[in-house]
Design a protein around this motif. Structure first.
Motif, PDB file in Angstrom:
ATOM      1  N   ARG A  86       0.892  -1.284   0.212  1.00 21.87           N
ATOM      2  CA  ARG A  86       0.031   0.054   0.147  1.00 21.87           C
ATOM      3  C   ARG A  86       0.860   1.130  -0.027  1.00 21.87           C
ATOM      4  NH1 ARG A  86      -4.853  -0.844   1.210  1.00 21.87           N
ATOM      5  NH2 ARG A  86      -5.361   0.958   2.409  1.00 21.87           N
ATOM      6  N   LEU A  87       0.223   2.314   0.177  1.00 20.57           N
ATOM      7  CA  LEU A  87       0.793   3.472   0.245  1.00 20.57           C
ATOM      8  C   LEU A  87       0.328   4.399   1.280  1.00 20.57           C
ATOM      9  CD1 LEU A  87       0.666   4.690  -3.560  1.00 20.57           C
ATOM     10  CD2 LEU A  87       2.919   4.309  -2.223  1.00 20.57           C
ATOM     11  N   PRO A  88       0.910   5.626   1.762  1.00 20.39           N
ATOM     12  CA  PRO A  88       0.454   6.366   2.957  1.00 20.39           C
ATOM     13  C   PRO A  88      -0.866   6.818   2.506  1.00 20.39           C
ATOM     14  CG  PRO A  88       2.686   6.898   2.579  1.00 20.39           C
ATOM     15  CD  PRO A  88       2.435   5.952   1.328  1.00 20.39           C
ATOM     16  N   ASP A  89      -1.794   6.799   3.420  1.00 19.95           N
ATOM     17  CA  ASP A  89      -3.162   7.245   3.326  1.00 19.95           C
ATOM     18  C   ASP A  89      -3.300   8.562   2.595  1.00 19.95           C
ATOM     19  OD1 ASP A  89      -4.431   4.883   4.016  1.00 19.95           O
ATOM     20  OD2 ASP A  89      -4.640   5.778   6.223  1.00 19.95           O
ATOM     21  N   ARG A  90      -2.480   9.416   2.910  1.00 21.26           N
ATOM     22  CA  ARG A  90      -2.667  10.949   2.340  1.00 21.26           C
ATOM     23  C   ARG A  90      -1.883  10.979   1.311  1.00 21.26           C
ATOM     24  NH1 ARG A  90      -3.565  11.338   8.016  1.00 21.26           N
ATOM     25  NH2 ARG A  90      -5.349  12.217   8.555  1.00 21.26           N
ATOM     26  N   LEU A  91      -1.091  10.390   0.674  1.00 27.83           N
ATOM     27  CA  LEU A  91      -0.301  10.643  -0.354  1.00 27.83           C
ATOM     28  C   LEU A  91      -1.327  10.610  -1.642  1.00 27.83           C
ATOM     29  CD1 LEU A  91       2.564  10.844  -1.279  1.00 27.83           C
ATOM     30  CD2 LEU A  91       2.668   8.412  -1.758  1.00 27.83           C
ATOM     31  N   GLY A 120      -6.878   9.967 -14.657  1.00 26.98           N
ATOM     32  CA  GLY A 120      -6.635  11.186 -15.044  1.00 26.98           C
ATOM     33  C   GLY A 120      -7.443  12.196 -13.819  1.00 26.98           C
ATOM     34  N   GLY A 121      -8.532  11.762 -13.716  1.00 28.86           N
ATOM     35  CA  GLY A 121      -9.488  12.646 -12.855  1.00 28.86           C
ATOM     36  C   GLY A 121      -9.045  12.566 -11.492  1.00 28.86           C
ATOM     37  N   LYS A 122      -8.114  11.601 -10.985  1.00 21.47           N
ATOM     38  CA  LYS A 122      -7.748  11.169  -9.564  1.00 21.47           C
ATOM     39  C   LYS A 122      -6.619  11.676  -9.080  1.00 21.47           C
ATOM     40  CE  LYS A 122     -11.484   8.827  -9.097  1.00 21.47           C
ATOM     41  NZ  LYS A 122     -12.586   9.405  -8.210  1.00 21.47           N
ATOM     42  N   ARG A 123      -6.017  12.737  -9.976  1.00 17.76           N
ATOM     43  CA  ARG A 123      -4.661  13.148  -9.670  1.00 17.76           C
ATOM     44  C   ARG A 123      -4.127  13.692  -8.376  1.00 17.76           C
ATOM     45  NH1 ARG A 123      -1.614  14.684 -14.737  1.00 17.76           N
ATOM     46  NH2 ARG A 123      -3.669  14.199 -15.627  1.00 17.76           N
ATOM     47  N   LYS A 124      -5.312  14.133  -7.816  1.00 17.23           N
ATOM     48  CA  LYS A 124      -5.344  14.836  -6.520  1.00 17.23           C
ATOM     49  C   LYS A 124      -5.927  14.254  -5.316  1.00 17.23           C
ATOM     50  CE  LYS A 124      -4.856  20.035  -7.671  1.00 17.23           C
ATOM     51  NZ  LYS A 124      -3.526  19.687  -7.946  1.00 17.23           N
ATOM     52  N   ALA A 128      -5.906   6.559   0.061  1.00 23.17           N
ATOM     53  CA  ALA A 128      -7.002   5.855   0.998  1.00 23.17           C
ATOM     54  C   ALA A 128      -8.444   6.268   0.374  1.00 23.17           C
ATOM     55  CB  ALA A 128      -7.149   6.775   2.511  1.00 23.17           C
ATOM     56  N   LYS A 129      -8.522   7.356  -0.336  1.00 23.00           N
ATOM     57  CA  LYS A 129      -9.984   7.459  -1.092  1.00 23.00           C
ATOM     58  C   LYS A 129     -10.291   7.064  -2.283  1.00 23.00           C
ATOM     59  CE  LYS A 129     -11.787  10.447   2.024  1.00 23.00           C
ATOM     60  NZ  LYS A 129     -10.896  11.864   2.230  1.00 23.00           N
ATOM     61  N   GLN A 134      -8.779   1.115  -8.453  1.00 26.52           N
ATOM     62  CA  GLN A 134      -7.939   2.318  -8.582  1.00 26.52           C
ATOM     63  C   GLN A 134      -6.582   2.197  -7.715  1.00 26.52           C
ATOM     64  OE1 GLN A 134     -10.768   5.309  -7.324  1.00 26.52           O
ATOM     65  NE2 GLN A 134     -11.760   5.672  -9.133  1.00 26.52           N
ATOM     66  N   GLN A 135      -6.632   1.613  -6.633  1.00 28.06           N
ATOM     67  CA  GLN A 135      -5.538   1.377  -5.884  1.00 28.06           C
ATOM     68  C   GLN A 135      -4.461   0.470  -6.766  1.00 28.06           C
ATOM     69  OE1 GLN A 135      -6.541   0.253  -1.981  1.00 28.06           O
ATOM     70  NE2 GLN A 135      -6.731   2.379  -1.303  1.00 28.06           N
ATOM     71  N   GLN A 136      -5.111  -0.613  -7.379  1.00 29.66           N
ATOM     72  CA  GLN A 136      -4.469  -1.567  -7.927  1.00 29.66           C
ATOM     73  C   GLN A 136      -3.913  -0.980  -9.230  1.00 29.66           C
ATOM     74  OE1 GLN A 136      -2.868  -4.020  -7.280  1.00 29.66           O
ATOM     75  NE2 GLN A 136      -4.357  -5.665  -7.144  1.00 29.66           N
ATOM     76  N   ARG A 137      -4.657   0.121  -9.845  1.00 32.06           N
ATOM     77  CA  ARG A 137      -3.982   0.621 -11.168  1.00 32.06           C
ATOM     78  C   ARG A 137      -2.884   1.526 -10.841  1.00 32.06           C
ATOM     79  NH1 ARG A 137      -8.915   3.274 -14.088  1.00 32.06           N
ATOM     80  NH2 ARG A 137     -10.321   2.258 -12.349  1.00 32.06           N
ATOM     81  N   LEU A 138      -3.040   2.078  -9.741  1.00 31.88           N
ATOM     82  CA  LEU A 138      -1.879   3.141  -9.231  1.00 31.88           C
ATOM     83  C   LEU A 138      -0.536   2.211  -9.087  1.00 31.88           C
ATOM     84  CD1 LEU A 138      -0.734   5.721  -8.497  1.00 31.88           C
ATOM     85  CD2 LEU A 138      -1.823   5.404  -6.189  1.00 31.88           C
TER      86      LEU A 138
END
Lengths: 302, 244
Positions: A86-91, A120-124, A128-129, A134-138
């Motif tokens: 995983r990654l840090p929740d707030r990253l 593309g729409g999720k850059r920011k 955790a959200k 999407q987490q898997q694609r990241l």
């Protein structure tokens, strides 16, 4: 020399032989599957190939590099997507990609990568959200951000819903089309059948088969089953006399005919000659799943 | 920008985005100072303390707190979380060694401890007229060695704890011990003599901070104890740290 070569790889955990003499080669540009039940030694095998684990014996060469000796160089050309990392929740998505891009000498264009992975729409959006897909694609994006020649993807679609799995499969094919060689570790038959050019089936630390998905299926035999509900009663002998038919069984109104060769045509023409209509007719081919059972003597999902 | 700078920048963002780390780590000691300063009696010279004001006497304990909160609650729990979530493992798959992430975390947390200290000292000076440390060199040495000792202990906890829960639990206990011996819970003149003496050698070394504050050179033995703790805990942490 092949693009990736693994020869007689052995790795122990304590007294247990987790990997017991595994050998295979992977050609440039192919999707190579490593298939097997949980605990078969798949992940350990790829970890030795990635340089994350030291092997006890055997030879490993990835684009001519030895993962243990040339680890730093190899990491520039190898993209790795780990099982359950995983990654840090707030990253945020964009920040994660920018950060990981800075680790590589020749990183990919992060904007294009984000777009091509549908983020593309999720850059920011913080990690955790994001949804599971999407987490898997990241995670896949992070494995690709260094512009790797090889991507190792471990249990890519575990925990994803069916739509997200199919989307991920399309994505993997796009990645391969862009010239990246892919090693796919999976315990899902349908995934292996759909994506892989060739497969190594691993069980209890050993390679039990190495072939194309079609080749593996053929090995398990060309047996077929035809199921139907006959419109009128008839004697089993009518079908058993056919050279294609091996066995006839009845369960309630339903008949199951097992056999080889052109089974379906043989059965339907006999039925038609005798004016019997076969309702709910279905043909079952041997699947990769059956091939796996035939090779290892146990089902894949244990 | 170099990858290490990029890591420091990212970890700083994450620190600032976490309201708990921001409030507890950065402004809690100052809030306590303001709370104490609101009590008139604590702003008056007290016969119990040879005519010193409580608020002056208490400043080194607030610095102990600033360093302790960040070094013993934030640092170990973040590093343990990063291990548990496979973030360190993911970095191992890249050309960047995960040791750099550790370095970035240390940098950010040191910065936070420093900022918390500056904030509480400046607030004390400006709002309540608490004097600045008189023995500047001694204070600097005491502060650097003290912070190094506390952070090394924090890293050792992160290295040894098998899970985030364990890291947080162990670190909280150590944090409470540091607060207790540092005179945060009970002012040190109220502690039994033996405990106050032990407290002189417990990181980050409240007595060395107090002495240098009042213009005396901090005791060499106490400074040495902090330095030794920093080196021993730091080396152990580096040797035993597990990336996954």
């Amino acid at each position: 020399m092949a693009f990736i070569e693994v020869e007689d790889l052995v790795k122990h955990y304590g007294s247990e032989r987790a990997v017991d003499g595994v050998s295979f080669t992977v050609d440039e540009g192919e999707i190579f599957g490593i298939l097997g039940p949980n605990g078969a030694g798949k992940t350990t095998t790829v970890e030795c190939l990635e340089g994350l684990r030291t092997r006890d014996s055997g030879r490993v060469s990835v684009t001519g590099l030895d993962p243990e000796r040339d680890g730093a160089e190899l990491k520039q050309v190898l993209g790795i997507q780990l099982q359950e990392s995983r990654l840090p929740d707030r990253l945020r998505v964009g920040e994660a990609l920018d950060l990981y891009a800075s680790f590589y000498k020749r990183p990919a264009d992060t904007d294009r990568l984000i777009e091509s992975l549908g983020l593309g729409g999720k850059r920011k959006t913080p990690f955790a959200k994001l949804s599971g897909g999407q987490q898997q694609r990241l995670s896949i994006a992070l494995a690709l951000v260094g512009n790797p020649r090889i991507a190792v993807l471990d249990e890519l679609t575990t925990g994803l819903d069916p739509q997200a799995r199919r989307d991920t499969w399309d994505l993997i094919e796009q990645v391969r089309d862009s010239g990246v060689t892919i090693i796919l570790v999976t315990h899902f038959m349908d995934e292996a059948e759909r994506l892989c050019d060739r497969l190594a089936v691993i069980d209890s630390g050993k390679v039990v088969a190495l072939d194309t998905p079609a080749g593996l299926t053929a090995r398990a035999g060309d047996e077929q089953r035809v199921r139907f509900r006959p419109s009128a009663p008839f004697a089993d002998a009518l079908l058993l006399d056919l050279p294609e038919v091996a066995e006839v069984t009845r369960t309630g109104p339903q008949m199951v005919v097992t056999g080889r060769g052109n089974l379906l045509q043989a059965v339907t023409s006999v039925l038609a000659r005798n004016h019997i209509v076969a309702a709910d007719l279905r043909v079952e081919q041997v699947s990769l799943e059956d091939a796996f059972v035939a090779l290892t003597g146990k089902p894949l999902d244990n | 920008m170099s990858s290490l700078m990029k890591l420091v920048q990212t970890e700083t963002r994450l620190f600032v985005r976490d309201p708990t780390s921001l409030i507890v780590g950065l402004v809690l000691p100052t809030l306590i100072l303001v709370g104490l300063g609101a009590v008139p009696m604590l702003r008056e010279p007290s016969p119990d303390m040879d005519g010193i004001r409580f608020i002056d006497y208490f400043m080194p304990s607030l610095i102990v707190m600033s360093v302790g909160v960040v070094g013993l609650t934030n640092l170990p729990s973040i590093m343990a979380t990063y291990r548990e979530r496979g973030i360190l493992r993911r970095m191992r798959t890249t050309p960047m060694h995960p040791g750099n992430l550790l370095l970035a975390q240390l940098t950010v947390n040191l910065g936070a401890a420093l900022a918390a200290t500056v904030l509480v000292v400046a607030t004390g000076r400006i709002v309540y007229g608490v004097p600045l440390p008189e023995h500047a060199l001694g204070f600097t040495a005491a502060f650097i060695l003290g912070i190094a000792a506390v952070f090394s202990i924090g890293m050792l906890v992160a290295a040894l704890a098998p899970t985030t829960r364990a890291a947080t639990g162990i670190a909280s206990m150590l944090f409470m011990a540091v607060m207790f011996f540092g005179g945060v819970y009970l002012p040190r003149f109220m502690l039994p003599d033996a405990i106050a003496r032990i407290g002189e050698y417990v990181p980050p070394g409240v007595q060395t901070l107090l002495d240098s504050w009042n213009g005396e050179a901090p005791a060499a033995a106490q400074l040495l104890a902090m330095g030794a703790t920093a080196v021993v805990a730091g080396v152990l942490a580096a040797r035993m740290f597990k990336w996954e």
